[in-house]
Design an enzyme around this catalytic site. Structure first.
Site, PDB file in Angstrom:
ATOM      1  N   ASN A 251       0.838  -1.200   0.000  1.00 53.72           N
ATOM      2  CA  ASN A 251       0.000   0.000   0.000  1.00 53.72           C
ATOM      3  C   ASN A 251       0.867   1.242   0.000  1.00 53.72           C
ATOM      4  O   ASN A 251       2.058   1.185   0.343  1.00 53.72           O
ATOM      5  CB  ASN A 251      -0.848   0.083   1.280  1.00 53.72           C
ATOM      6  CG  ASN A 251      -1.946  -0.941   1.312  1.00 53.72           C
ATOM      7  OD1 ASN A 251      -2.554  -1.256   0.291  1.00 53.72           O
ATOM      8  ND2 ASN A 251      -2.217  -1.474   2.499  1.00 53.72           N
TER       9      ASN A 251
ATOM     10  N   ASP B 223       0.718   4.653   2.171  1.00 54.00           N
ATOM     11  CA  ASP B 223       0.043   5.223   3.344  1.00 54.00           C
ATOM     12  C   ASP B 223       0.104   6.753   3.260  1.00 54.00           C
ATOM     13  O   ASP B 223       1.187   7.326   3.119  1.00 54.00           O
ATOM     14  CB  ASP B 223       0.760   4.806   4.648  1.00 54.00           C
ATOM     15  CG  ASP B 223       0.691   3.312   4.914  1.00 54.00           C
ATOM     16  OD1 ASP B 223      -0.020   2.603   4.180  1.00 54.00           O
ATOM     17  OD2 ASP B 223       1.348   2.861   5.873  1.00 54.00           O
TER      18      ASP B 223
ATOM     19  N   LYS C 200       1.436  -4.836   4.738  1.00 54.38           N
ATOM     20  CA  LYS C 200       2.195  -5.738   5.619  1.00 54.38           C
ATOM     21  C   LYS C 200       3.202  -6.605   4.864  1.00 54.38           C
ATOM     22  O   LYS C 200       4.307  -6.852   5.354  1.00 54.38           O
ATOM     23  CB  LYS C 200       1.223  -6.637   6.383  1.00 54.38           C
ATOM     24  CG  LYS C 200       0.408  -5.897   7.424  1.00 54.38           C
ATOM     25  CD  LYS C 200      -0.512  -6.855   8.156  1.00 54.38           C
ATOM     26  CE  LYS C 200      -1.736  -6.178   8.719  1.00 54.38           C
ATOM     27  NZ  LYS C 200      -1.487  -5.187   9.734  1.00 54.38           N
TER      28      LYS C 200
ATOM     29  N   ALA D 123       4.743  -5.951   1.864  1.00 58.00           N
ATOM     30  CA  ALA D 123       5.862  -5.140   1.374  1.00 58.00           C
ATOM     31  C   ALA D 123       6.736  -4.673   2.530  1.00 58.00           C
ATOM     32  O   ALA D 123       7.969  -4.669   2.431  1.00 58.00           O
ATOM     33  CB  ALA D 123       5.328  -3.960   0.571  1.00 58.00           C
ATOM     34  N   ASN D 124       6.119  -4.304   3.651  1.00 56.48           N
ATOM     35  CA  ASN D 124       6.914  -3.878   4.815  1.00 56.48           C
ATOM     36  C   ASN D 124       7.819  -5.006   5.308  1.00 56.48           C
ATOM     37  O   ASN D 124       8.994  -4.789   5.623  1.00 56.48           O
ATOM     38  CB  ASN D 124       5.998  -3.461   5.971  1.00 56.48           C
ATOM     39  CG  ASN D 124       5.323  -2.122   5.730  1.00 56.48           C
ATOM     40  OD1 ASN D 124       5.708  -1.373   4.847  1.00 56.48           O
ATOM     41  ND2 ASN D 124       4.310  -1.827   6.531  1.00 56.48           N
TER      42      ASN D 124
ATOM     43  N   LEU E 195       3.229  -9.774  21.220  1.00 60.08           N
ATOM     44  CA  LEU E 195       2.464  -9.155  22.311  1.00 60.08           C
ATOM     45  C   LEU E 195       2.934  -7.736  22.589  1.00 60.08           C
ATOM     46  O   LEU E 195       3.017  -7.319  23.748  1.00 60.08           O
ATOM     47  CB  LEU E 195       2.603 -10.015  23.582  1.00 60.08           C
ATOM     48  CG  LEU E 195       2.063 -11.450  23.485  1.00 60.08           C
ATOM     49  CD1 LEU E 195       2.495 -12.272  24.694  1.00 60.08           C
ATOM     50  CD2 LEU E 195       0.541 -11.446  23.362  1.00 60.08           C
TER      51      LEU E 195
ATOM     52  N   GLY F 263       6.687  -8.522  24.156  1.00 63.35           N
ATOM     53  CA  GLY F 263       7.546  -9.439  23.400  1.00 63.35           C
ATOM     54  C   GLY F 263       6.778 -10.507  22.639  1.00 63.35           C
ATOM     55  O   GLY F 263       5.739 -10.227  22.052  1.00 63.35           O
TER      56      GLY F 263
ATOM     57  N   ASP G   3       5.304  -6.251  11.260  1.00 60.10           N
ATOM     58  CA  ASP G   3       5.863  -6.562   9.937  1.00 60.10           C
ATOM     59  C   ASP G   3       7.373  -6.765  10.045  1.00 60.10           C
ATOM     60  O   ASP G   3       7.942  -7.656   9.395  1.00 60.10           O
ATOM     61  CB  ASP G   3       5.582  -5.419   8.946  1.00 60.10           C
ATOM     62  CG  ASP G   3       4.112  -5.065   8.888  1.00 60.10           C
ATOM     63  OD1 ASP G   3       3.278  -5.927   9.211  1.00 60.10           O
ATOM     64  OD2 ASP G   3       3.790  -3.910   8.534  1.00 60.10           O
TER      65      ASP G   3
ATOM     66  N   GLY H 219       6.969   6.029  11.165  1.00 60.47           N
ATOM     67  CA  GLY H 219       6.771   5.359   9.873  1.00 60.47           C
ATOM     68  C   GLY H 219       7.094   3.880   9.986  1.00 60.47           C
ATOM     69  O   GLY H 219       7.964   3.473  10.760  1.00 60.47           O
TER      70      GLY H 219
HETATM   71  P1  ADP Z   1       1.541  -5.987  15.509  1.00 62.29           P
HETATM   72  O1  ADP Z   1       2.128  -4.732  14.916  1.00 62.29           O
HETATM   73  O2  ADP Z   1       1.410  -7.097  14.508  1.00 62.29           O
HETATM   74  O3  ADP Z   1       0.310  -5.795  16.341  1.00 62.29           O
HETATM   75  P2  ADP Z   1       3.036  -6.150  17.997  1.00 62.29           P
HETATM   76  O4  ADP Z   1       2.460  -4.840  18.421  1.00 62.29           O
HETATM   77  O5  ADP Z   1       2.714  -7.329  18.839  1.00 62.29           O
HETATM   78  O6  ADP Z   1       2.692  -6.513  16.477  1.00 62.29           O
HETATM   79  O7  ADP Z   1       4.617  -5.934  17.950  1.00 62.29           O
HETATM   80  C1  ADP Z   1       5.512  -6.853  17.349  1.00 62.29           C
HETATM   81  C2  ADP Z   1       6.829  -6.813  18.088  1.00 62.29           C
HETATM   82  O8  ADP Z   1       7.346  -5.479  18.077  1.00 62.29           O
HETATM   83  C3  ADP Z   1       6.760  -7.180  19.551  1.00 62.29           C
HETATM   84  O9  ADP Z   1       6.791  -8.581  19.718  1.00 62.29           O
HETATM   85  C4  ADP Z   1       8.009  -6.466  20.106  1.00 62.29           C
HETATM   86  O10 ADP Z   1       9.178  -7.196  19.814  1.00 62.29           O
HETATM   87  C5  ADP Z   1       8.043  -5.191  19.285  1.00 62.29           C
HETATM   88  N1  ADP Z   1       7.339  -4.102  20.001  1.00 62.29           N
HETATM   89  C6  ADP Z   1       6.097  -3.620  19.744  1.00 62.29           C
HETATM   90  N2  ADP Z   1       5.760  -2.628  20.611  1.00 62.29           N
HETATM   91  C7  ADP Z   1       6.839  -2.475  21.435  1.00 62.29           C
HETATM   92  C8  ADP Z   1       7.148  -1.615  22.541  1.00 62.29           C
HETATM   93  N3  ADP Z   1       6.263  -0.718  22.997  1.00 62.29           N
HETATM   94  N4  ADP Z   1       8.361  -1.746  23.132  1.00 62.29           N
HETATM   95  C9  ADP Z   1       9.265  -2.644  22.694  1.00 62.29           C
HETATM   96  N5  ADP Z   1       9.040  -3.478  21.664  1.00 62.29           N
HETATM   97  C10 ADP Z   1       7.849  -3.404  21.036  1.00 62.29           C
END
Ligand code: ADP
Length: 315
Positions: free
Chosen positions: A17, A19, A46, A48-49, A232, A236, A265, A300
Site C-alpha cells: 500500500n 500510506d 504488511k 511489502a513492509n 504481544l 515481546g 511486519d 513510519g
Molecule cells: P503488531 O504490529 O502485529 O500488532 P506487535 O504490536 O505485537 O505486532 O509488535 C511486534 C513486536 O514489536 C513485539 O513482539 C516487540 O518485539 C516489538 N514491540 C512492539 N511494541 C513495542 C514496545 N512498545 N516496546 C518494545 N518493543 C515493542
C-alpha cells in the site's frame, strides 16, 4: 545474520500500500472535515513492509503482490527496489488503483484508518502459485501475509507445502478460510487479537473469554503441528510448540517508543529471513524481537527497520 547473509533467501507474498498520513487536533466524526497542517506519504502494506525489513536485515528477498499500472504503483515498486527487494513477481494491473491507506492521527497517537485494497484484492492465485514454484530450490522460506484474496493465500501455502518450502503465515487479518490451511502446517505469527480469532476458528471459546494466550497458542500449534508465535507488543513474543514448553521472549528495552506501526511486519520479515537461513525457531524469533523493538523508535513503518549489524548489536 552473518557474512553468509547473501545465502539467506526469502519470498514474501502479501499486500503493498501507499500510506497517506494526516496529523490533526482530533479525529473527524461522521460527515465532518478536519484539517491538519501537512500530509506525509509512507510505503506500507504488511507484505511489502516485511520484505523491506528482511532485505534491510541482509536477506535476498523476492516480493510477490500486485499494484495498479498508475504512478502510485510505479513509486511503490521503486521504493521496494531501492530497498533491495526483487519485484519481478509483482503483477502490474490495468484498470485498478494501487492499494492505499488513508490515516488520520490525533495528538495522543490514536488513529483512524481506511484502506482501499485496490490491486491487492485482485492478486490472483495463479500468479502466486507461479512465484512460489519459481522460488522452489531458491527460497529457504515463504512468508505470507493475508491482506490479499483467500485463494492467493491458499495458493502460497499449499504450493510451499507441496515443494517442501518452510512457510510462515502472518494471519493479519484472520480469514474464515484460514482454517483450511491448518493441515498444511505453516508457522503462524498472530498478534494477541489475531490469536483469539485463530483459536475461535478451531475451538468455540465464546464462553471462555479469559483463556491465556499461551493456552490458545498451544491449541493452535497442536492443530498445525508447527510452532505458533504470538507477538504481544511491549511484552515481546510467546512461542508455543506442539512438542515443547511455551517459551516467552521479552521485548527489547526501548528508551522512547515513537511509532509502533510496522513493528509486527518487522518481526515477521526478520523472523522468516532467519528461518530461511537455517536458524532455529527460537533463535529466529530472538532476531525478530530485537529488530521489531529497534523499529519502534522511529516514525513510519519502514524508517526504523534496522540493519543486520544493528540487530546483532541488540542481541
Ligand atoms: P503488531 O504490529 O502485529 O500488532 P506487535 O504490536 O505485537 O505486532 O509488535 C511486534 C513486536 O514489536 C513485539 O513482539 C516487540 O518485539 C516489538 N514491540 C512492539 N511494541 C513495542 C514496545 N512498545 N516496546 C518494545 N518493543 C515493542
Amino acid at each position: 545474520m552473518t557474512s553468509h547473509d547473501r545465502a539467506i533467501r526469502l519470498l514474501v507474498v502479501g499486500a503493498v500500500n501507499v500510506d497517506l498520513v494526516v496529523e490533526t487536533d482530533r479525529l473527524p466524526g461522521p460527515g465532518e472535515t478536519v484539517v491538519g497542517p501537512t500530509v506525509t506519504r509512507h510505503g506500507g502494506g504488511k507484505g511489502a513492509n516485511a520484505a523491506v525489513a528482511a532485505a534491510r536485515a541482509g536477506a535476498e528477498v523476492r516480493y510477490c503482490g500486485a499494484v495498479g499500472s498508475d504512478d502510485t504503483g510505479a513509486q511503490a515498486l521503486a521504493e521496494l527496489r531501492d530497498s533491495g527487494v526483487d519485484v519481478t513477481d509483482v503483477a502490474v494491473l490495468d484498470g485498478v488503483a494501487t492499494g492505499m491507506a488513508l490515516i488520520v492521527v490525533d495528538p495522543q497517537g490514536e488513529n483512524q484508518i481506511a484502506v482501499g485494497a485496490g490491486a491487492n484484492a485482485a492478486l490472483d492465485a495463479e500468479s502466486v502459485h507461479a512465484a512460489v514454484e519459481r522460488a522452489a530450490g531458491w527460497a529457504g522460506c515463504v512468508l505470507v501475509s493475508t491482506e490479499i484474496p483467500a485463494a492467493a493465500v491458499a495458493a502460497a501455502v499449499t504450493t510451499a507445502a507441496a515443494r517442501g518450502i518452510r512457510c510462515v503465515v502472518n494471519p493479519a487479518p484472520v480469514l474464515p478460510s484460514t482454517v483450511d490451511l491448518l493441515t498444511s502446517g505453516p508457522v503462524f505469527t498472530p498478534n494477541a487479537s489475531e490469536l483469539r480469532d485463530l483459536h475461535r476458528l478451531i475451538i468455540d471459546d465464546r464462553d471462555a473469554p479469559d483463556v491465556p494466550a499461551a493456552e490458545r497458542a498451544t491449541a493452535v500449534a497442536s492443530r498445525t503441528g508447527a510452532p505458533v508465535l504470538v507477538t504481544l507488543g511491549a511484552q515481546g513474543v510467546l512461542i508455543a510448540d506442539p512438542v515443547s514448553e511455551v517459551v516467552a521472549l521479552p521485548a527489547g528495552q526501548v528508551a522512547r517508543v515513537v511509532d509502533t506501526t510496522g513493528a509486527g511486519d518487522t518481526f515477521n520479515g526478520v523472523f522468516a529471513a532467519a528461518l530461511a537461513g537455517g536458524s532455529t525457531v527460537v533463535d529466529a524469533a530472538r532476531r525478530g524481537v530485537a529488530a521489531a523493538s529497534l523499529s519502534v523508535a522511529s516514525v513510519g513503518a519502514r524508517t526504523g527497520m534496522p540493519s543486520g549489524e544493528e540487530i546483532r548489536g541488540a542481541l
